[in-house]
Design a protein around this motif. Sequence first.
Motif: not given
Length: 325
Positions: A192-211
Amino acid sequence: MTQNSPTQRVLVTGASGYVGGRLIPRLLQDGHHVRAAFLESEDPERFPWSSDVEIVRMNVLKADQVRAGVDGVDAAFYLIHGMGGDDFVEKDRASAQIMADAARTHEVQRLIYLSGIVPEVDEDELSDHITSRREVEQILTGSGIRTIALRAAILLGCASTSYEIIRQVSERLPIQTIPTWMNSRVQPIAVVDAIEVLANALAVQSDSRSYDIGGPETLKYAELLDRFARVAGITRPQVTVPLLPTALVGKLTGLIADVPAPTVEALVESLHHDMVCHEDDFRRDLLPAGYELVGLDEALRRSQSTDVDDGDPMGPLTTDPEWAG
């Protein structure tokens, strides 16, 4: 800190998979138009959300199908992991390049890839599994499209391959034989936390990168097996055994668990090194303010639920594979 993501047209590859099938309801809840990619042989109608998405047929090794799948979308989730067969590295490389080329042709704005933690060791010490994940990241990023790679170690949740190996081995072996080299640390994260992160990755304004993404607790893999047993209410003594070859452990685990054997062997190979987060930027960039990650014991408890389709992505779904719990 995450921002509210405007409604987007989103492609989800691997829609029938463990993460894809649980991510799509969240994307629909957020108001996105979802295009779900299935193989020709798969039945989308098994999924309760099938009538709420646009269905496309896509084999990621067929360039024409991939080009058609990404045409007109703002973002694409790349949830493809090949861990079966001797040629999975080549197939991963080829499919990633096809996706990168198609996304660039159709001017997709964002690619989001669920990858694996990369241990801080010499490159020649990495498993084929991790090496391939990193190569896919590089290919997608090389497209010039903003690419967000989310690196996870173990996803906790019923039907997750990593979790099911833990569950099935723990339940079926009265004594746990632990190789001395399996003294590495892991940092599991609840799905459920991974899904939260995935969904929010649609809006993050960072350049290409890994988290790197992980849960709130880091522990040795043997301790994770022990914690599972404790939460499950079973007793499983552990015996440490030296000089057990990795290949033998992988094959024996594959025989004990119902998870497909090639997948088991690929994952076991990765346990030679610490699979923990090297940074925790995801908490700042990809989670809402005040968000609390699910604790390890709670994640294990929820993963052991037998209530099918009760609304908790941590529990079992009727669409999970037959080998899952």
